[in-house]
Design a protein around this motif. Sequence first.
Motif, PDB file in Angstrom:
ATOM      1  N   ALA A  83       0.832  -1.205   0.000  1.00 28.49           N
ATOM      2  CA  ALA A  83       0.000   0.000   0.000  1.00 28.49           C
ATOM      3  C   ALA A  83       0.869   1.259   0.000  1.00 28.49           C
ATOM      4  CB  ALA A  83      -0.936  -0.014   1.203  1.00 28.49           C
ATOM      5  N   LEU A  84       1.956   1.246   0.773  1.00 28.15           N
ATOM      6  CA  LEU A  84       2.874   2.384   0.799  1.00 28.15           C
ATOM      7  C   LEU A  84       3.551   2.573  -0.559  1.00 28.15           C
ATOM      8  CD1 LEU A  84       4.551   1.887   4.308  1.00 28.15           C
ATOM      9  CD2 LEU A  84       2.958   3.706   3.650  1.00 28.15           C
ATOM     10  N   ALA A  85       3.941   1.459  -1.171  1.00 25.46           N
ATOM     11  CA  ALA A  85       4.579   1.531  -2.488  1.00 25.46           C
ATOM     12  C   ALA A  85       3.603   2.062  -3.532  1.00 25.46           C
ATOM     13  CB  ALA A  85       5.089   0.152  -2.886  1.00 25.46           C
ATOM     14  N   MET A  86       2.368   1.599  -3.472  1.00 23.25           N
ATOM     15  CA  MET A  86       1.348   2.054  -4.421  1.00 23.25           C
ATOM     16  C   MET A  86       1.060   3.542  -4.230  1.00 23.25           C
ATOM     17  SD  MET A  86       0.306  -0.625  -6.275  1.00 23.25           S
ATOM     18  CE  MET A  86      -1.399  -0.382  -6.734  1.00 23.25           C
ATOM     19  N   GLU A  87       1.048   3.973  -2.980  1.00 25.17           N
ATOM     20  CA  GLU A  87       0.792   5.390  -2.690  1.00 25.17           C
ATOM     21  C   GLU A  87       1.892   6.271  -3.279  1.00 25.17           C
ATOM     22  OE1 GLU A  87       0.382   8.336   1.217  1.00 25.17           O
ATOM     23  OE2 GLU A  87       0.212   6.148   1.457  1.00 25.17           O
ATOM     24  N   ARG A  88       3.125   5.806  -3.210  1.00 23.01           N
ATOM     25  CA  ARG A  88       4.239   6.618  -3.706  1.00 23.01           C
ATOM     26  C   ARG A  88       4.385   6.547  -5.218  1.00 23.01           C
ATOM     27  NH1 ARG A  88      10.507   6.823  -1.552  1.00 23.01           N
ATOM     28  NH2 ARG A  88      11.388   7.866  -3.381  1.00 23.01           N
ATOM     29  N   PHE A  89       4.276   5.321  -5.782  1.00 25.57           N
ATOM     30  CA  PHE A  89       4.594   5.136  -7.198  1.00 25.57           C
ATOM     31  C   PHE A  89       3.375   4.926  -8.092  1.00 25.57           C
ATOM     32  CE2 PHE A  89       8.675   3.577  -5.263  1.00 25.57           C
ATOM     33  CZ  PHE A  89       9.461   4.620  -5.729  1.00 25.57           C
ATOM     34  N   GLY A  90       2.226   4.648  -7.500  1.00 31.24           N
ATOM     35  CA  GLY A  90       1.019   4.490  -8.294  1.00 31.24           C
ATOM     36  C   GLY A  90       0.740   3.085  -8.774  1.00 31.24           C
ATOM     37  N   GLY A  91       1.703   2.200  -8.680  1.00 30.49           N
ATOM     38  CA  GLY A  91       1.501   0.826  -9.114  1.00 30.49           C
ATOM     39  C   GLY A  91       2.817   0.075  -9.142  1.00 30.49           C
ATOM     40  N   PHE A 124       4.900 -19.022   1.392  1.00 30.21           N
ATOM     41  CA  PHE A 124       3.849 -18.056   1.704  1.00 30.21           C
ATOM     42  C   PHE A 124       4.331 -16.624   1.512  1.00 30.21           C
ATOM     43  CE2 PHE A 124       1.888 -21.712   3.795  1.00 30.21           C
ATOM     44  CZ  PHE A 124       0.578 -21.566   3.354  1.00 30.21           C
ATOM     45  N   GLY A 125       5.637 -16.382   1.649  1.00 28.27           N
ATOM     46  CA  GLY A 125       6.150 -15.044   1.364  1.00 28.27           C
ATOM     47  C   GLY A 125       5.881 -14.653  -0.070  1.00 28.27           C
ATOM     48  N   ALA A 126       6.185 -15.557  -0.995  1.00 25.03           N
ATOM     49  CA  ALA A 126       5.916 -15.285  -2.411  1.00 25.03           C
ATOM     50  C   ALA A 126       4.421 -15.186  -2.675  1.00 25.03           C
ATOM     51  CB  ALA A 126       6.536 -16.386  -3.272  1.00 25.03           C
ATOM     52  N   LEU A 127       3.646 -16.045  -2.022  1.00 24.97           N
ATOM     53  CA  LEU A 127       2.192 -16.002  -2.192  1.00 24.97           C
ATOM     54  C   LEU A 127       1.628 -14.668  -1.683  1.00 24.97           C
ATOM     55  CD1 LEU A 127      -0.256 -18.900  -1.325  1.00 24.97           C
ATOM     56  CD2 LEU A 127      -0.788 -16.563  -0.706  1.00 24.97           C
ATOM     57  N   ASN A 128       2.073 -14.249  -0.493  1.00 25.43           N
ATOM     58  CA  ASN A 128       1.574 -12.997   0.090  1.00 25.43           C
ATOM     59  C   ASN A 128       1.853 -11.809  -0.822  1.00 25.43           C
ATOM     60  OD1 ASN A 128       0.719 -14.379   2.395  1.00 25.43           O
ATOM     61  ND2 ASN A 128       2.596 -13.948   3.526  1.00 25.43           N
ATOM     62  N   CYS A 129       3.082 -11.740  -1.313  1.00 22.71           N
ATOM     63  CA  CYS A 129       3.459 -10.603  -2.162  1.00 22.71           C
ATOM     64  C   CYS A 129       2.691 -10.623  -3.475  1.00 22.71           C
ATOM     65  CB  CYS A 129       4.958 -10.629  -2.421  1.00 22.71           C
ATOM     66  SG  CYS A 129       5.961 -10.303  -0.956  1.00 22.71           S
ATOM     67  N   THR A 130       2.533 -11.803  -4.053  1.00 26.40           N
ATOM     68  CA  THR A 130       1.834 -11.905  -5.329  1.00 26.40           C
ATOM     69  C   THR A 130       0.363 -11.551  -5.173  1.00 26.40           C
ATOM     70  OG1 THR A 130       3.388 -13.622  -6.006  1.00 26.40           O
ATOM     71  CG2 THR A 130       1.369 -13.417  -7.286  1.00 26.40           C
ATOM     72  N   LYS A 131      -0.253 -12.011  -4.099  1.00 30.58           N
ATOM     73  CA  LYS A 131      -1.647 -11.662  -3.828  1.00 30.58           C
ATOM     74  C   LYS A 131      -1.829 -10.149  -3.740  1.00 30.58           C
ATOM     75  CE  LYS A 131      -4.857 -14.928  -2.919  1.00 30.58           C
ATOM     76  NZ  LYS A 131      -6.263 -14.845  -3.392  1.00 30.58           N
ATOM     77  N   ALA A 132      -0.909  -9.499  -3.042  1.00 27.06           N
ATOM     78  CA  ALA A 132      -1.041  -8.066  -2.820  1.00 27.06           C
ATOM     79  C   ALA A 132      -0.797  -7.245  -4.087  1.00 27.06           C
ATOM     80  CB  ALA A 132      -0.066  -7.630  -1.725  1.00 27.06           C
ATOM     81  N   VAL A 133       0.071  -7.735  -4.953  1.00 23.72           N
ATOM     82  CA  VAL A 133       0.514  -6.956  -6.108  1.00 23.72           C
ATOM     83  C   VAL A 133      -0.225  -7.320  -7.392  1.00 23.72           C
ATOM     84  CG1 VAL A 133       2.555  -6.498  -7.556  1.00 23.72           C
ATOM     85  CG2 VAL A 133       2.786  -6.566  -5.087  1.00 23.72           C
ATOM     86  N   LEU A 134      -0.841  -8.492  -7.459  1.00 22.67           N
ATOM     87  CA  LEU A 134      -1.406  -9.001  -8.711  1.00 22.67           C
ATOM     88  C   LEU A 134      -2.355  -8.027  -9.415  1.00 22.67           C
ATOM     89  CD1 LEU A 134      -1.417 -11.359 -10.677  1.00 22.67           C
ATOM     90  CD2 LEU A 134      -3.320 -12.352  -9.361  1.00 22.67           C
ATOM     91  N   PRO A 135      -3.277  -7.362  -8.730  1.00 26.77           N
ATOM     92  CA  PRO A 135      -4.164  -6.438  -9.464  1.00 26.77           C
ATOM     93  C   PRO A 135      -3.400  -5.368 -10.236  1.00 26.77           C
ATOM     94  CG  PRO A 135      -5.041  -6.871  -7.280  1.00 26.77           C
ATOM     95  CD  PRO A 135      -3.676  -7.474  -7.302  1.00 26.77           C
ATOM     96  N   SER A 136      -2.340  -4.844  -9.626  1.00 25.48           N
ATOM     97  CA  SER A 136      -1.541  -3.830 -10.311  1.00 25.48           C
ATOM     98  C   SER A 136      -0.783  -4.436 -11.488  1.00 25.48           C
ATOM     99  CB  SER A 136      -0.543  -3.185  -9.341  1.00 25.48           C
ATOM    100  OG  SER A 136       0.229  -2.199 -10.002  1.00 25.48           O
ATOM    101  N   LEU A 137      -0.258  -5.644 -11.313  1.00 22.67           N
ATOM    102  CA  LEU A 137       0.465  -6.303 -12.399  1.00 22.67           C
ATOM    103  C   LEU A 137      -0.453  -6.557 -13.592  1.00 22.67           C
ATOM    104  CD1 LEU A 137       2.592  -8.917 -10.415  1.00 22.67           C
ATOM    105  CD2 LEU A 137       3.361  -6.721 -11.351  1.00 22.67           C
ATOM    106  N   ILE A 138      -1.675  -6.963 -13.319  1.00 24.23           N
ATOM    107  CA  ILE A 138      -2.628  -7.205 -14.411  1.00 24.23           C
ATOM    108  C   ILE A 138      -2.956  -5.890 -15.124  1.00 24.23           C
ATOM    109  CG2 ILE A 138      -5.005  -7.881 -14.917  1.00 24.23           C
ATOM    110  CD1 ILE A 138      -4.725 -10.042 -12.752  1.00 24.23           C
ATOM    111  N   ALA A 139      -3.173  -4.847 -14.351  1.00 23.68           N
ATOM    112  CA  ALA A 139      -3.503  -3.545 -14.946  1.00 23.68           C
ATOM    113  C   ALA A 139      -2.364  -3.019 -15.814  1.00 23.68           C
ATOM    114  CB  ALA A 139      -3.834  -2.539 -13.845  1.00 23.68           C
TER     115      ALA A 139
END
Length: 280
Positions: A83-91, A124-139
């Motif tokens: 969320a912090l990364a998205m706030e700063r960089f937008g995606g 689960f580390g990779a799963l957690n990060c992918t879950k959080a980032v996937l919508p932005s990656l798809i966009a």
Amino acid sequence: MHRKVFASKVYERKVVLITGGCAGIGRALVLRFAQAGARLVILDLQQDELDSLLQHLADHHHVEAMGLCCDVADAVAVQEAVALAMERFGGIDVLVNNAGVSHRSTFADTDLEVFQRVMAVNYFGALNCTKAVLPSLIARHGQIIVLSSLSGFAPLLYRSAYNASKHALHGLFETLRYEIKGSGVNVMLVCPGFTATDLRKNALVGDAGLAPSPPLAMGRVASAHDVAEEVYRAALKRKRLLVLSNVNWRARLLARYFPWLFERALLPRISGIKPGRGGR
């Protein structure tokens, strides 16, 4: 010439999130993407190491970067960091799931806590990060790069938890690749050979303590820089699988088609057991 110029611009201003980015292959990937002009989000456990790396990037590469202290095994912490990364960089355009931990002990001598920690970080580390980032990656038609291992397709002795976590990564991300087919997101699994990093030096043992593993018994040990360069070039081509080192293709072939020969000829040596040595 045009192709080289184009390749040098692919990641310019793209946002690349790298886990475990302060050491080893992770740090080398941070520097390689910085050279390509990417904006960087670096997740790691040590704030002082993050601060040092950020200062290096500012002094030598002049790229935008943020470092966030985050245990990728903590799903809530990952969501907050993203969320912090998205706030700063937008995606996020590229996610590199690099954070990992290893161990060296027999299955019988390995506490359940070790299995849980290895799986929590590596899988689960990779799963957690992918879950959080996937919508932005798809966009953004982005990329997921997953650092797996030789043990993703061939076992290594005394690393049952580590082996299991890498097999789990292949199962997860090969399935995800099919599920998001047509989204424009590239999923690449990377299986490095033996690499000079701190992973071996900081391996867990059966009681969850830390102890360095012995030197590897065979195969050329690659530098983290060389591995990062190969990963970068494969990412440019949006490959699905990158297998590095001649030891790996032999192990992969023998483990699949000639398991008896693999167990006899390769398994002890790639597990770090020298000829005539039966101990751990």
